[in-house]
Motif scaffolding. Sequence first.
Motif, PDB file in Angstrom:
ATOM      1  N   THR A  27      42.044  40.319  49.997  1.00 37.40           N
ATOM      2  CA  THR A  27      40.873  40.760  50.752  1.00 37.40           C
ATOM      3  C   THR A  27      40.909  40.149  52.142  1.00 37.40           C
ATOM      4  O   THR A  27      41.738  39.301  52.453  1.00 37.40           O
ATOM      5  N   GLU A  64      42.568  45.489  33.627  1.00 37.29           N
ATOM      6  CA  GLU A  64      41.236  45.085  34.064  1.00 37.29           C
ATOM      7  C   GLU A  64      40.310  44.752  32.905  1.00 37.29           C
ATOM      8  O   GLU A  64      39.396  43.950  33.047  1.00 37.29           O
ATOM      9  N   ARG A  81      35.870  40.727  38.872  1.00 38.23           N
ATOM     10  CA  ARG A  81      35.953  41.559  40.069  1.00 38.23           C
ATOM     11  C   ARG A  81      34.571  42.035  40.505  1.00 38.23           C
ATOM     12  O   ARG A  81      34.251  42.070  41.697  1.00 38.23           O
ATOM     13  N   GLN A  82      33.720  42.406  39.526  1.00 42.22           N
ATOM     14  CA  GLN A  82      32.375  42.850  39.870  1.00 42.22           C
ATOM     15  C   GLN A  82      31.587  41.720  40.533  1.00 42.22           C
ATOM     16  O   GLN A  82      30.872  41.931  41.524  1.00 42.22           O
ATOM     17  N   TRP A  91      43.143  34.030  39.362  1.00 38.85           N
ATOM     18  CA  TRP A  91      42.506  35.302  39.733  1.00 38.85           C
ATOM     19  C   TRP A  91      41.811  35.168  41.083  1.00 38.85           C
ATOM     20  O   TRP A  91      41.908  36.043  41.945  1.00 38.85           O
ATOM     21  N   CYS A  92      41.115  34.053  41.270  1.00 42.70           N
ATOM     22  CA  CYS A  92      40.388  33.829  42.521  1.00 42.70           C
ATOM     23  C   CYS A  92      41.362  33.771  43.699  1.00 42.70           C
ATOM     24  O   CYS A  92      41.109  34.367  44.760  1.00 42.70           O
ATOM     25  N   ALA A 119      42.547  37.286  44.402  1.00 40.22           N
ATOM     26  CA  ALA A 119      41.502  38.090  45.035  1.00 40.22           C
ATOM     27  C   ALA A 119      41.330  37.710  46.494  1.00 40.22           C
ATOM     28  O   ALA A 119      41.141  38.566  47.363  1.00 40.22           O
ATOM     29  N   TRP A 163      32.843  39.245  42.175  1.00 39.34           N
ATOM     30  CA  TRP A 163      33.437  39.063  43.498  1.00 39.34           C
ATOM     31  C   TRP A 163      32.870  40.083  44.479  1.00 39.34           C
ATOM     32  O   TRP A 163      32.477  39.739  45.602  1.00 39.34           O
ATOM     33  N   GLN A 164      32.794  41.341  44.058  1.00 40.15           N
ATOM     34  CA  GLN A 164      32.272  42.393  44.927  1.00 40.15           C
ATOM     35  C   GLN A 164      30.791  42.203  45.218  1.00 40.15           C
ATOM     36  O   GLN A 164      30.298  42.639  46.266  1.00 40.15           O
ATOM     37  N   ARG A 218      38.556  40.533  33.384  1.00 39.17           N
ATOM     38  CA  ARG A 218      38.950  40.607  34.786  1.00 39.17           C
ATOM     39  C   ARG A 218      38.015  41.535  35.551  1.00 39.17           C
ATOM     40  O   ARG A 218      37.682  41.283  36.715  1.00 39.17           O
TER      41      ARG A 218
END
Length: 492
Positions: free
Chosen positions: A470, A413, A429-430, A462-463, A466, A432-433, A425
Amino acid sequence: MGIVIVGGGPAAHRLVNALRRSGYGGRLTVLGAERHPAYHRPLLGSVLAGQLPPEALTLPPAEAELRTGTTVTSVDREHRTVHTGDGASHPYETLVLATGARPRWPRLGGPAPDGEPAAAPPVPVTVLRTLDDCRDLRAALGGPAAAPRSVAVVGAGVLGVETAMTLRESGHHVTLVHRAPHPMDRRLDATAGDLLAERLRQLGVRLLLGRTATGYGPGHLRLDGDERLPADHVVLCAGTVPRTGLARRAGLAVRTGVVVDGHLRTSDPRIHAIGDCAEQDDVVAGTVTTAWEQADTLAALLTGARPGTPARPPRSVLRLRTRAVELAVFGPPQPPAGGGPTETVTFQDRSGARYARLVLSGGRLRAGVLLGLPRAAAALAQLYDRDAPLPSDRLSLLLGVAPMTGEPADLPEDSLVCDCNNVSRAGLRQAWQDGARDLYALVAATRATTGCGGCADDVRAWCAQATAGTAARPGDAALCAPAVPSTLGGVK
């Protein structure tokens, strides 16, 4: 009178934005010779490959009076005025030269002493520097449905290597001609150069090393020994020369580039220079990341945000913009003399096409070459940029993590995805969240991909991962599909 910037490229664009962010509210005038507004020059190869349309490289409008297609003919230092080819005059309080560099023309048919061609080259010869150059070459080679052409690329520096790989990946028959024994000889030692040559051959690029191009004619490139190399098109990639003519005519100090001090001032304290035209501490960096850093520093100095902080000498970091070859070069081939005792760390895995050569002084990286070691390159880029000490276990730095497999899930990460903007990464991710649930939103939130552009594929991967992991909303997968840069200079 305000600030006048001569040059409309990425350095000028970055300076305008940095000045506005620093609170400068005065008049800003940008005089650009190209007919296009500022665009992201490091991604020209993607236009050449047909992966991006030319307009996708355009940077967002900056808050300045922009005049494109405008050539500055002279600088009147006494009256602090610049004059342009259209007869206009622009007074300045501060003048910034961001005139960039022009292609160097090899001696094919006798160029003029200043390096410009003695006459216009025949139609099948192209230099690569601008967006129009890419358009011209693509038009000459035809679209995706056209038959493959034979292309001779002259010069195996960074641009020549990238161009040869791009054209080969597009299906053309490519021969790379270089006068030195191995590609990128000014930046790589013999071992790294030989490994790079071997990789290029594996990709289908024919190499003619130790050969000199002497001329061209319809359907061929002429080599030393009067050999004729069949070629439908010739691409000249023989390096660049800082554009210093305006500074010379104005009586400013010029060596290779326009000489600047630690505050990026020329020999006239009201005139500064940044980017490819500037020479600081005997170095012309010639990289977009250095130009951006100089622009940020100059904006802080001009607005008083850091009035006493000089600009540090350029710290050159070079990455090939292709996933086919993972190559990173830090600093010059050898560190400057007088820097104290040095330590050299080398590692070679020829079967795995991996190589490292690091030159350290005081435990800090001063110069280095990394081939096939992307994780080590990402870690060393941060240490080099901060001038931070390297860990005592040098080998673990190079090999502490298993080699990259290309799958996003394999990476930790805290690993960097975008070196230029220090985006990990975890940062993706942050974002994205926090609701950035598509590629465009991730770029807007993190600015990943808006530097050199080399991480675009990694961010897309990565996208996509993710999205798959989800509860995807309708349309999410499409928004992570291969796409084009946005007006942010990244991808969407």
